[in-house]
Design a protein around this motif. Structure first.
Motif, mmCIF file in Angstrom:
data_model
loop_
_atom_site.group_PDB
_atom_site.id
_atom_site.type_symbol
_atom_site.label_atom_id
_atom_site.label_comp_id
_atom_site.label_asym_id
_atom_site.label_seq_id
_atom_site.Cartn_x
_atom_site.Cartn_y
_atom_site.Cartn_z
ATOM 1 N N HIS A 1 3.627 -35.317 -57.642
ATOM 2 C CA HIS A 1 3.582 -36.769 -56.907
ATOM 3 C C HIS A 1 4.356 -37.312 -56.797
ATOM 4 C CE1 HIS A 1 -1.363 -36.170 -55.425
ATOM 5 N NE2 HIS A 1 -0.590 -35.517 -56.672
ATOM 6 N N ASN A 2 5.586 -37.547 -57.365
ATOM 7 C CA ASN A 2 7.159 -38.024 -56.570
ATOM 8 C C ASN A 2 7.964 -36.897 -56.447
ATOM 9 O OD1 ASN A 2 5.726 -40.608 -58.280
ATOM 10 N ND2 ASN A 2 6.346 -40.140 -60.133
ATOM 11 N N CYS A 3 7.904 -35.620 -56.299
ATOM 12 C CA CYS A 3 9.150 -34.448 -56.150
ATOM 13 C C CYS A 3 8.676 -34.662 -54.462
ATOM 14 C CB CYS A 3 8.954 -33.980 -57.179
ATOM 15 S SG CYS A 3 8.916 -34.050 -59.074
ATOM 16 N N GLY A 4 10.153 -34.265 -53.729
ATOM 17 C CA GLY A 4 9.887 -33.288 -53.247
ATOM 18 C C GLY A 4 9.369 -33.636 -51.774
ATOM 19 N N ASP A 5 8.532 -34.016 -50.664
ATOM 20 C CA ASP A 5 7.438 -34.050 -49.785
ATOM 21 C C ASP A 5 6.608 -34.805 -50.335
ATOM 22 O OD1 ASP A 5 6.265 -31.447 -49.836
ATOM 23 O OD2 ASP A 5 6.170 -31.433 -47.651
ATOM 24 N N ARG A 6 5.873 -34.829 -51.619
ATOM 25 C CA ARG A 6 4.574 -35.171 -52.021
ATOM 26 C C ARG A 6 4.174 -36.363 -51.627
ATOM 27 N NH1 ARG A 6 0.893 -31.993 -53.822
ATOM 28 N NH2 ARG A 6 -0.328 -33.952 -54.085
ATOM 29 N N ALA B 1 5.730 -37.950 -49.067
ATOM 30 C CA ALA B 1 5.420 -38.792 -47.220
ATOM 31 C C ALA B 1 3.964 -37.829 -47.543
ATOM 32 C CB ALA B 1 7.263 -37.575 -46.669
ATOM 33 N N ARG B 2 3.410 -36.904 -47.691
ATOM 34 C CA ARG B 2 1.969 -36.275 -47.223
ATOM 35 C C ARG B 2 0.894 -36.903 -48.493
ATOM 36 N NH1 ARG B 2 3.201 -30.433 -49.850
ATOM 37 N NH2 ARG B 2 0.575 -30.531 -49.657
ATOM 38 N N ASP B 3 1.630 -37.981 -49.465
ATOM 39 C CA ASP B 3 0.445 -39.077 -50.406
ATOM 40 C C ASP B 3 0.319 -39.716 -48.826
ATOM 41 O OD1 ASP B 3 -0.203 -37.022 -52.042
ATOM 42 O OD2 ASP B 3 1.106 -38.303 -53.408
ATOM 43 N N HIS B 4 1.011 -40.651 -48.556
ATOM 44 C CA HIS B 4 1.387 -41.616 -47.093
ATOM 45 C C HIS B 4 0.772 -41.191 -45.894
ATOM 46 C CE1 HIS B 4 2.036 -45.521 -44.916
ATOM 47 N NE2 HIS B 4 3.136 -44.435 -44.321
#
Length: 163
Positions: free
Chosen positions: A92-97, A99-102
Motif C-alpha cells: 500500500h506504500n508502493c507505486g500508485d497504491r 493514490a488509489r487508496d485515497h
C-alpha cells in the motif's frame, strides 16, 4: 393485453427504473460481489487473525468481512458505525497504491463511511491495541438505529427532557 392481465410488482419494486448496481449506498456489481466471495475464502494472515476476534462482536459491534460497496470490497466493515477497516500491507506504500487508496476513501466518504487503515504488521504485533483502536473508532459515531429503550420523542418534544 389488457390492464387486468398485468402482474403486480414484487415488494420493493415500483415504477422507478432499475438502477445499475442495485443503487443505494451499497450499490455494487456482480464482479465486485464475486471478488468479495473469493477474498473471504483466501484472506491473508493478518486478516484471518483479526477476523477471529471481530466475528465475536467486540464492544457489541457487528462486523462484516470482505463487504462490497460500490466497486470496492472492504476488508472489514461495521455498518452500524459506518466504518470501513482496511488492513494495509507494505504494498500500500508502493507505486500508485496511495493514490488509489485515497480515491477509495473519498468514494466511501461520499457514502457516509469513514476508513480506518491499520498496518498489517500492527495486527501481528499487538492485536489488543488494534482492537482497542477499532472499538474506539466504532464508538465515535452514534448508531444508525435508535436503541430499544422506547419510542422516539413526539413532535415538539425534546428527547431526554420533560416539561
Amino acid at each position: 393485453m389488457g390492464a387486468g392481465n398485468l402482474i403486480p410488482p414484487r415488494n420493493g419494486e415500483g415504477d422507478r427504473p432499475a438502477q445499475p448496481g442495485g443503487g443505494g449506498v451499497f450499490g455494487t456489481n456482480r464482479a465486485t460481489i464475486e471478488l468479495a466471495r473469493r477474498e473471504r475464502r483466501s484472506g491473508n494472515l493478518p486478516e484471518v487473525i483479526l477476523w477471529r476476534v471481530l466475528r465475536q462482536r467486540p464492544g457489541g459491534f457487528k462486523f462484516r468481512r470482505q463487504h462490497p460497496i460500490g466497486p470496492y470490497s472492504l476488508d472489514f466493515a461495521c455498518l452500524s458505525a459506518r466504518l470501513a477497516i482496511e488492513i494495509d500491507g507494505e504494498v500500500h506504500n508502493c507505486g500508485d497504491r496511495p493514490a488509489r487508496d485515497h480515491a477509495r476513501d473519498a468514494h466511501l466518504v461520499q457514502r457516509g463511511f469513514r476508513t480506518l487503515r491499520i498496518p498489517a504488521r500492527d495486527v501481528l504485533r499487538s492485536l489488543d491495541d488494534v482492537m482497542i483502536a477499532i472499538i474506539a473508532a466504532c464508538g465515535e459515531v452514534p448508531p444508525l438505529h435508535r436503541p430499544l429503550d422506547g419510542p422516539p420523542p413526539r413532535s415538539g418534544e425534546v428527547e431526554g427532557r420533560t416539561s
